[in-house]
Design a protein around this motif. Structure first.
Motif, mmCIF file in Angstrom:
data_model
loop_
_atom_site.group_PDB
_atom_site.id
_atom_site.type_symbol
_atom_site.label_atom_id
_atom_site.label_comp_id
_atom_site.label_asym_id
_atom_site.label_seq_id
_atom_site.Cartn_x
_atom_site.Cartn_y
_atom_site.Cartn_z
ATOM 1 N N ILE A 118 -7.394 10.035 -9.901
ATOM 2 C CA ILE A 118 -6.606 8.696 -9.346
ATOM 3 C C ILE A 118 -7.170 7.515 -10.318
ATOM 4 O O ILE A 118 -6.110 6.642 -10.308
ATOM 5 N N LEU A 119 -8.359 7.328 -10.948
ATOM 6 C CA LEU A 119 -8.665 6.016 -11.723
ATOM 7 C C LEU A 119 -7.692 6.022 -12.973
ATOM 8 O O LEU A 119 -6.999 4.957 -13.291
ATOM 9 N N LEU A 120 -7.464 7.144 -13.494
ATOM 10 C CA LEU A 120 -6.393 7.314 -14.622
ATOM 11 C C LEU A 120 -5.096 6.766 -14.352
ATOM 12 O O LEU A 120 -4.352 6.276 -15.061
ATOM 13 N N ARG A 121 -4.716 7.519 -13.130
ATOM 14 C CA ARG A 121 -3.035 6.934 -12.650
ATOM 15 C C ARG A 121 -3.205 5.642 -12.109
ATOM 16 O O ARG A 121 -2.045 5.230 -12.730
ATOM 17 N N LEU A 122 -4.275 4.968 -11.785
ATOM 18 C CA LEU A 122 -3.894 3.663 -11.453
ATOM 19 C C LEU A 122 -4.189 2.747 -12.508
ATOM 20 O O LEU A 122 -3.122 1.846 -12.768
ATOM 21 N N ALA A 123 -4.789 3.178 -13.670
ATOM 22 C CA ALA A 123 -4.904 2.299 -14.831
ATOM 23 C C ALA A 123 -3.661 2.419 -15.482
ATOM 24 O O ALA A 123 -3.103 1.403 -16.099
ATOM 25 N N GLY A 124 -2.860 3.455 -15.449
ATOM 26 C CA GLY A 124 -1.461 3.620 -16.173
ATOM 27 C C GLY A 124 -0.403 3.102 -15.152
ATOM 28 O O GLY A 124 0.414 2.132 -16.049
ATOM 29 N N LEU A 125 -0.435 2.799 -14.143
ATOM 30 C CA LEU A 125 0.608 2.371 -13.225
ATOM 31 C C LEU A 125 0.408 0.783 -13.031
ATOM 32 O O LEU A 125 1.275 -0.015 -13.128
ATOM 33 N N LEU A 126 -0.899 0.390 -13.131
ATOM 34 C CA LEU A 126 -0.946 -0.943 -12.974
ATOM 35 C C LEU A 126 -1.289 -1.728 -14.169
ATOM 36 O O LEU A 126 -1.788 -2.886 -14.400
ATOM 37 N N ASP A 127 -1.273 -0.968 -15.337
ATOM 38 C CA ASP A 127 -1.491 -1.380 -16.892
ATOM 39 C C ASP A 127 -2.810 -2.358 -17.028
ATOM 40 O O ASP A 127 -2.563 -3.325 -17.500
ATOM 41 N N VAL A 128 -3.930 -1.660 -16.729
ATOM 42 C CA VAL A 128 -5.030 -1.973 -16.925
ATOM 43 C C VAL A 128 -5.828 -0.767 -17.473
ATOM 44 O O VAL A 128 -5.654 0.161 -17.468
ATOM 45 N N ASP A 129 -7.012 -1.362 -18.235
ATOM 46 C CA ASP A 129 -7.977 -0.633 -18.665
ATOM 47 C C ASP A 129 -8.853 0.281 -17.675
ATOM 48 O O ASP A 129 -9.178 -0.657 -16.588
ATOM 49 N N PRO A 130 -9.135 1.541 -17.801
ATOM 50 C CA PRO A 130 -9.873 2.073 -16.717
ATOM 51 C C PRO A 130 -11.277 1.218 -16.364
ATOM 52 O O PRO A 130 -11.728 1.419 -15.267
ATOM 53 N N GLU A 131 -11.629 0.682 -17.419
ATOM 54 C CA GLU A 131 -12.928 0.083 -17.359
ATOM 55 C C GLU A 131 -12.931 -1.239 -16.338
ATOM 56 O O GLU A 131 -13.930 -1.777 -15.872
ATOM 57 N N PHE A 132 -11.743 -1.748 -16.020
ATOM 58 C CA PHE A 132 -11.281 -2.520 -15.074
ATOM 59 C C PHE A 132 -12.039 -2.364 -13.987
ATOM 60 O O PHE A 132 -12.352 -3.227 -12.857
ATOM 61 N N PHE A 133 -12.042 -1.114 -13.365
ATOM 62 C CA PHE A 133 -12.614 -0.915 -11.876
ATOM 63 C C PHE A 133 -14.103 -0.494 -11.995
ATOM 64 O O PHE A 133 -14.679 0.053 -11.153
ATOM 65 N N GLN A 136 0.762 -1.312 0.092
ATOM 66 C CA GLN A 136 0.119 -0.039 0.033
ATOM 67 C C GLN A 136 0.858 1.340 -0.017
ATOM 68 O O GLN A 136 0.499 2.177 -0.745
ATOM 69 N N ALA A 137 1.959 1.320 0.692
ATOM 70 C CA ALA A 137 2.608 2.523 0.841
ATOM 71 C C ALA A 137 3.396 2.609 -0.389
ATOM 72 O O ALA A 137 3.469 3.995 -0.776
ATOM 73 N N GLN A 138 3.756 1.712 -1.072
ATOM 74 C CA GLN A 138 4.683 1.775 -2.388
ATOM 75 C C GLN A 138 3.779 2.549 -3.436
ATOM 76 O O GLN A 138 3.871 3.476 -4.086
ATOM 77 N N LEU A 139 2.337 1.870 -3.275
ATOM 78 C CA LEU A 139 1.401 2.368 -4.384
ATOM 79 C C LEU A 139 1.131 3.839 -4.190
ATOM 80 O O LEU A 139 0.889 4.557 -5.008
ATOM 81 N N ALA A 140 0.653 4.125 -2.813
ATOM 82 C CA ALA A 140 0.395 5.428 -2.327
ATOM 83 C C ALA A 140 1.279 6.667 -2.897
ATOM 84 O O ALA A 140 0.902 7.678 -3.211
ATOM 85 N N ARG A 141 2.727 6.203 -2.700
ATOM 86 C CA ARG A 141 3.850 6.915 -3.179
ATOM 87 C C ARG A 141 3.708 7.601 -4.532
ATOM 88 O O ARG A 141 3.846 8.256 -5.223
ATOM 89 N N ARG A 142 3.278 6.350 -5.237
ATOM 90 C CA ARG A 142 3.335 6.409 -6.868
ATOM 91 C C ARG A 142 2.350 7.102 -7.392
ATOM 92 O O ARG A 142 2.245 7.966 -8.261
ATOM 93 N N LEU A 143 1.131 7.047 -6.571
ATOM 94 C CA LEU A 143 -0.196 8.025 -6.902
ATOM 95 C C LEU A 143 -0.044 9.198 -6.239
ATOM 96 O O LEU A 143 -0.844 10.033 -6.619
ATOM 97 N N ASP A 144 0.908 9.481 -5.331
ATOM 98 C CA ASP A 144 1.135 10.850 -4.741
ATOM 99 C C ASP A 144 -0.219 11.256 -3.676
ATOM 100 O O ASP A 144 -0.420 12.183 -3.750
ATOM 101 N N ILE A 145 -0.658 10.121 -2.943
ATOM 102 C CA ILE A 145 -1.724 10.461 -2.078
ATOM 103 C C ILE A 145 -1.167 9.725 -1.015
ATOM 104 O O ILE A 145 -0.111 8.920 -0.892
ATOM 105 N N SER A 146 -1.858 9.877 0.261
ATOM 106 C CA SER A 146 -1.224 9.372 1.800
ATOM 107 C C SER A 146 -1.753 7.691 1.703
ATOM 108 O O SER A 146 -2.759 7.134 0.956
ATOM 109 N N THR A 147 -1.098 6.978 2.465
ATOM 110 C CA THR A 147 -1.461 5.567 2.525
ATOM 111 C C THR A 147 -2.836 5.351 3.177
ATOM 112 O O THR A 147 -3.678 4.542 2.951
#
Length: 485
Positions: free
Chosen positions: A51-66, A23-34
């Protein structure tokens, strides 16, 4: 849908763990708190667009995944299981929603148990003596195959890629594809194609692996013949891939049906290669008759292909595709969207697909709203199967394509329609057995869990169709008596 709050529903937590990220690693990449990320993973905070668009890019998934697609499909199945008469314990819809949201694995287990119960009841019914009370109502067939295709959004990229490669090599010409496929089957697989004289009683397609003879019906159009040839070619050219895909289905007894579905998928992909078909569909704004003519296939086949265009890098409109007969029996049901009718009971009589039977050959449209408020744009038309001779048996069906209303402007059928006018929206449901609408005069049974609006004398304010029919008959009898007097 605009304005809809989007929650992660545990998907983010599972995906993060699969990627081996804390969680801490992903929070840092998203620039949000844990703590903020923790709240998102536990459905205490919504996913914002950024955040949705940043998550999709970081985790290499389509935004529709969520999106809530899986949740809504699961919700329909859970409601069907919980409102089944056999359960005997009505469950508050809010509790069902919380189960689906907070414990999706348990909800899926419940649906699986209900399906096995229905399958067991069906076997008991088959073995019971006529009139035996053990003869329970039959569960809808092909549920496992339907779920198999739904789980993959009706898209199999490996089959699409293989079919696209072969279509390029064969240089298939619409309207003459049957000739090319017949020659290819003969030269590559030593298969001889036999078409009996017109009027001869034959099956649609029968292949004898011993003699290498493929028999096709004489009543096929050129497009239908090409489709049957392509389907047979699928089992010869891609049998290993089809077997690997079908082996994932549960229960294993449904593997044979899954293979047929995958073979048909390959045939559609061969006659309508993905890139070319997608490009043409966008260019023609999804005008189905024009697409069918351009690729030499039937209206129904073009509709079915449109429901498969979900390649991540080249998506089409996510359609749901259905085919029904006059009695409401659904013989085809595929979806790249989250539209999902119940597997129990009939579908909604207010749905445009049934209106199509009153206007044969015409394309009808409808803006429909589900009980959860989500709106869909539908088009429906009748199709006729069977021989072309005067005495040849025929069957009539209605087919429908539907998409979320937000995609409707991409379709030529939305031209001139006031899509945002609430007066033009038809409220429909998942079928009377599980529909929660209380203000529908068309329903054939009380609302789900028996929640019927009543007056101070506990009388139904809006009687469902059975009682309404009696009232209509009473009025007719009174009118007849008055006329006689």
């Amino acid at each position: 849908m605009a304005g809809t709050k989007l929650y992660a529903h545990g998907k983010l937590r599972r995906l993060r763990r699969e990627r081996g990220i804390t969680q801490a690693q992903l929070a840092r990449r998203l620039d949000i708190s844990t703590s903020y990320l923790n709240q998102i993973e536990n459905n205490q905070r919504t996913l914002t667009a950024s955040i949705l668009l940043r998550l999709a890019g970081l985790l290499d998934v389509d935004p529709e995944f969520f999106s809530d697609t899986d949740t809504e499909r699961l919700g329909a199945d859970v409601r069907a299981a919980l409102t089944d008469e056999a359960s005997g314990h009505p469950v508050d819809p809010l509790e069902a929603t919380e189960l689906i949201r907070d414990h999706p694995a348990a909800a899926r287990a419940l649906v699986a148990l209900h399906r096995r119960y229905r399958e067991a009841s069906n076997r008991v019914a088959a073995l019971a003596w006529p009139g035996d009370p053990l003869a329970a109502t039959e569960a809808e067939p092909h549920d496992a195959v339907r779920d198999f295709f739904y789980a993959r959004y009706n898209h199999f990229d490996q089959l699409d890629a293989a079919a696209e490669q072969l279509a390029d090599r064969l240089a298939l010409t619409p309207g003459r594809a049957a000739e090319t496929l017949t020659r290819h089957l003969r030269e590559e697989y030593e298969v001889r194609v036999i078409i009996p004289p017109p009027g001869a009683a034959t099956e649609i397609r029968r292949f004898d692996p011993e003699t290498r003879v493929l028999r096709l019906s004489a009543d096929h159009t050129d497009g239908q013949r090409a489709f049957q040839l392509a389907t047979q070619l699928a089992f010869l050219a891609e049998d290993k891939l089809i077997t690997e895909l079908a082996d994932d289905i549960d229960p294993p007894s449904a593997t044979g049906l899954a293979r047929i579905g995958l073979g048909n998928y390959y045939a559609g992909a061969l006659l309508m290669p993905y890139k070319g078909f997608h490009s043409t569909a966008e260019q023609l704004r999804y005008d189905v008759p024009l697409l069918a003519g351009r690729f030499g296939v039937s209206f129904e086949t073009a509709c079915h292909r449109l429901s498969t265009l979900q390649r991540p890098s080249l998506r089409g409109v996510p359609f749901a595709f259905l085919r029904v007969d006059r009695a409401g029996n659904i013989s085809k049901r595929q979806s790249a969207s989250d539209f999902h009718f119940s597997r129990l009971g009939g579908t909604c009589p207010l749905w445009i697909i049934y209106e199509a039977f009153s206007s044969p050959g015409r394309i009808l449209t409808q803006v429909a709203e589900m009980p959860d408020g989500k709106r869909y744009f539908w088009l429906a038309r009748t199709v006729v199967h069977g021989g072309r001779g005067h005495h040849s048996p025929r069957s009539t069906f209605a087919v429908a394509l539907g998409c979320e209303l937000r995609h409707a402007r991409r379709l030529v059928y939305s031209d001139g329609l006031a899509l945002d006018n609430p007066r033009g929206v038809i409220p429909i449901g998942l079928g009377c057995q599980i529909c929660e609408r209380q203000d529908c005069a068309q329903r054939a049974r009380p609302p789900a869990a028996g929640r019927l609006l009543v007056d101070e004398n506990q009388q139904p304010l809006i009687p469902y169709a059975v009682d309404q029919g009696r009232e209509d008959q009473d009025r007719e009898d009174q009118d007849d008596a008055s006329a006689s007097a």
